[in-house]
Design an enzyme around this catalytic site. Structure first.
Site, short mmCIF file in Angstrom:
data_model
loop_
_atom_site.label_atom_id
_atom_site.label_comp_id
_atom_site.label_asym_id
_atom_site.label_seq_id
_atom_site.Cartn_x
_atom_site.Cartn_y
_atom_site.Cartn_z
N GLU A 32 -51.09 19.32 5.80
CA GLU A 32 -49.90 20.08 5.39
C GLU A 32 -49.78 21.37 6.21
OE1 GLU A 32 -50.89 19.88 1.14
OE2 GLU A 32 -48.88 19.07 0.83
N GLU A 52 -54.43 12.89 -1.27
CA GLU A 52 -54.52 13.56 -2.58
C GLU A 52 -54.53 12.61 -3.77
OE1 GLU A 52 -52.81 14.62 -0.03
OE2 GLU A 52 -52.83 16.80 0.10
#
Ligand code: NAI
Length: 685
Positions: free
Chosen positions: A102, A122
């Site tokens: 990210e 995740e």
């Protein structure tokens, strides 16, 4: 300082520095914020973000996830990087996962080293990416690609990442390339937040939902990630980010994420006990005795780890069968693309098959996986003692036999240890390392070192009937058979447990492994079984009828033509008959009651296992149940689940059932103690 900066001409180089994998914790986020606060810096026209050591950044620091989110939040830092007037370039020197990727997505330009891994995994921790991953990835790559990566937690190598446009280039020294990129490439590269919304891809969304439902049933995070990706077509970037953050924070404090974090940390903590400092024996050459189901797959696991194997069988025909069995696994692995032909050849070159134990002389370790018979095992151990050097460790893969009695057959019983693999041994990650009365530290250390070489999860267990896992399994099956005899059908039991989260229920699972193993075990236990304990005879009737499971075409279910399972009314009738013979009135159990009984029985047994020191911790029992017995990972393992349910509630259920059968349902003293002292089961050892 977890963020280091240095100037190189017109570039500011920012290094993430939190060994070993540059996990992004609060200090690193604060460090990045400080860098952002210091900008613009006169003469600095680009910022190069990279990692020190072998990783770029492996993701958010999951140790922080149990508490409230700490400022500054990663999503805010990332938004600042993306909109910073001085453009940022990601020089991805090693793995970029989760928050690491990210961060890279907030940069204008991304260059990675060859062969590194990038992804947003995740989901594996029960959360969605929380810092823009679900919004930036679809804008950059389109919804379909984002759906391939995020809901399956798939990481891809840099080569593939470049092909699909996730990164802009590959270089051995990405910082050097970032330093020399021409000014235009840097300033003109678009920010992902400025890219147009991706087109809706309803078919890809549907396919992703179906796949997540199949691969990760019951789990919330994958479906929420798909919602977020789907909405990128119609929602503004800012609204999408806000929704993503809210989802991330809600999931993070939920039961599923807590359970998955628990397993994640338990897995990483599974290692040799502190204080076990003895040296393991050299493992380059290992002897395996018996080349059946287990021996062949153990041998294959050893070959895969680069070890050399001598597989000993009882005679020449056995050696040929063993070769065929190993060859079958090699063939299947080739077919699935897990190994290539060179690797297969290399495997073949490192294994010999023989009935002659002298061939194994020089092996540091022997793993016996012959028939489950004390007599056979004792003979094998005597032969191993004669053929192998006095330092060699002698291990048995026995499921139930008394390892102390096996150890007594060699002159030095301290060489003997249990190495209990699970079928198929080259796939299942659990390894119970069983400590006998006399087991030496060197033998234990060898077991733990082997587990590491094989990338298995080691759990130390003491000697008892079934060790940790099979002892709990016996209670699970006993509770299931009781429910079956007293009121249900095997399919109702299976359905209740599949709804709980098991991939299959106890009856279907037993059809796969075969009913004969448990049967032989019951016969062995006949002599020592408490005569006052209720005995459920249905499984014995099945064996009498030749219904041994899939291998005979029928077990608890029928498998016509070797295909899918079909309910068998004859099996259901067996319970009616046996209940009739025993003069029992059958009752109806709903799915909740079935689950309560099966789970409470297992938890109660696990508490005894903990109290007796057969398992070192509740966490080890969680590892055994998740990695050896299919307990749903997202429930955190048996004991974690028991704590989520509440020790007090479990005890109340046992007390209720105790009225029905005081012997079978007698609450474990450890459970009672936990409730009386207000402790969780996790805190009990
Ligand atoms: P299996 O029957 O498939 O294989 C046993 C092999 O041992 C046969 O190939 C046989 O020829 C060989 N053998 C018998 N006596 C021998 C001797 N004296 N010397 C050398 N080889 C000999 O049995 P399986 O299922 O592989 O089980 C082996 C051991 O592993 C048993 O102790 C079993 O309890 C244990 N185990 C089995 C698991 C399973 O799921 N099948 C799981 C974990 C442990």
């Amino acid at each position: 300082m977890t963020v280091q900066t240095r100037r190189d001409g017109a570039a500011l180089i920012v290094e993430l520095d939190n060994p070993p994998v540059n996990a992004i914790g609060q200090p690193m986020r604060a460090g990045l914020n400080d860098v952002l606060d210091s900008l613009p810096i006169e003469g600095v026209t680009r910022v190069i973000l990279t990692g020190r050591g072998r990783a770029f950044a492996a993701g958010g620091d999951a140790r922080e996830f149990d508490g409230p989110a700490l400022e500054p939040h990663l999503n805010e830092v990332i938004n600042r990087i993306e909109t910073c007037d001085t453009p940022w370039i990601a020089a991805i020197n090693g793995i970029a996962l989760g928050g690491g990727l990210e961060l890279a997505l907030a940069c204008r330009y991304r260059i990675a080293t060859p062969n590194t891994q990038l992804g947003l995994p995740e989901i594996g921790l029960g959360i969605v990416p929380g810092s823009g991953g679900t919004q930036r990835l679809p804008r950059l790559l389109g919804q379909a690609r984002a759906l391939e990566l995020i809901p399956t937690a798939k990481a891809i190598p840099s080569e593939e990442a470049e092909k699909i446009g996730l990164i802009d280039g590959i270089a051995d020294d990405p910082v050097m390339v970032a330093l020399h990129l021409d000014e235009g490439s840097v300033t003109l590269a678009p920010r992902i937040c400025d890219l147009p919304a991706p087109e809706a891809a309803p078919e890809a969304v549907m396919a992703a939902r179906a796949l997540a439902e199949k691969k990760l049933p019951h789990q919330i995070a994958p479906q929420r990630a798909i919602d977020l990706i789907e909405a990128t077509a119609s929602r503004s970037f800012a609204d999408g980010l806000a929704e993503e953050r809210e989802t991330f924070l809600t999931l993070r404090k939920g039961d599923q994420a807590r359970a998955l974090r628990h397993v994640f940390f338990a897995e990483r903590a599974a290692k040799a006990p502190d204080g076990l400092t003895a040296d393991p024996v050299p493992l380059d050459r290992v002897a395996v005795v018996g080349g059946g189901t287990m021996g062949a797959s153990i041998a294959y696991a050893l070959l895969n780890a680069g070890l050399t194997v001598t597989l000993l069988e009882s005679d020449a025909a056995g050696a040929t069968r063993a070769r065929d069995n190993v060859e079958k696994i090699i063939g299947a692995s080739l077919k699935r693309g897990l190994i290539d032909t060179d690797r297969a050849e290399d495997h073949r070159a490192r294994i010999t098959f023989s009935p002659d134990y002298a061939q194994a002389a020089g092996a540091g370790l022997a793993i016996e996986a012959a028939f489950e018979s004390m007599e056979v095992k004792q003979q094998v151990f005597a032969k191993l003692q004669a053929a192998l050097g006095p330092e060699a460790i002698l291990a048995s893969n026995t499921s139930y036999l008394d390892l102390d009695a096996i150890a007594q057959t060699v002159d030095d019983p301290s060489r003997v240890v249990g190495l209990h693999f699970f079928a198929p041994a080259h796939i299942m990650k659990l390894l119970e390392i069983v400590q006998c009365e006399a087991t030496s530290d060197a033998a234990l250390a060898t077991g733990f070192t082997l587990a590491k070489r094989l990338r298995k999860i080691p759990v130390l267990a003491g000697v008892c009937d079934g060790f940790i896992g099979n002892r709990i399994l016996a209670r699970y099956r006993e509770a299931a058979d009781t429910v079956f005899m007293d009121g249900s059908t095997p399919w109702e039991v299976d359905e209740a447990m599949v709804d709980f989260g098991y991939a299959m229920g106890p009856y279907e699972a037993q059809d796969l492994s075969g009913l004969d193993i448990a049967h032989a075990n019951r016969r062995r236990q006949d002599a020592t079984r408490d005569p006052n304990r209720r005995y459920i005879p249905i499984a014995d009737r099945m064996v009498e009828l030749g219904k041994l499971g899939r291998k005979t075409g029928a077990g608890w279910y029928r498998y016509p033509g070797g295909g899918g399972k079909v309910e068998d009314p004859i099996v259901a009738d067996l319970a009616l008959e046996e209940a009739h013979f025993a003069g029992r009135t059958r009752t109806e159990y709903d799915a909740d009651e079935i689950r309560t009984r099966l789970l409470a029985a297992m938890i109660n047994e696990a508490c005894d296992i903990l109290a007796e020191g057969i398992a070192r911790s509740a966490r080890d029992i969680d590892l055994v149940t998740v990695f050896g017995y299919g307990f749903p990972r997202w429930r955190g393992g048996l004991m974690h689940y028991a704590d989520t349910w509440g020790a007090e509630k479990v005890l109340a259920e046992l007390r209720r059932l105790e009225a029905e059968d005081p012997l079978v349902w007698k609450p474990s003293a450890l459970l009672v103690e936990a409730v009386e002292t207000g402790a969780t089961l996790a805190e009990m050892r």
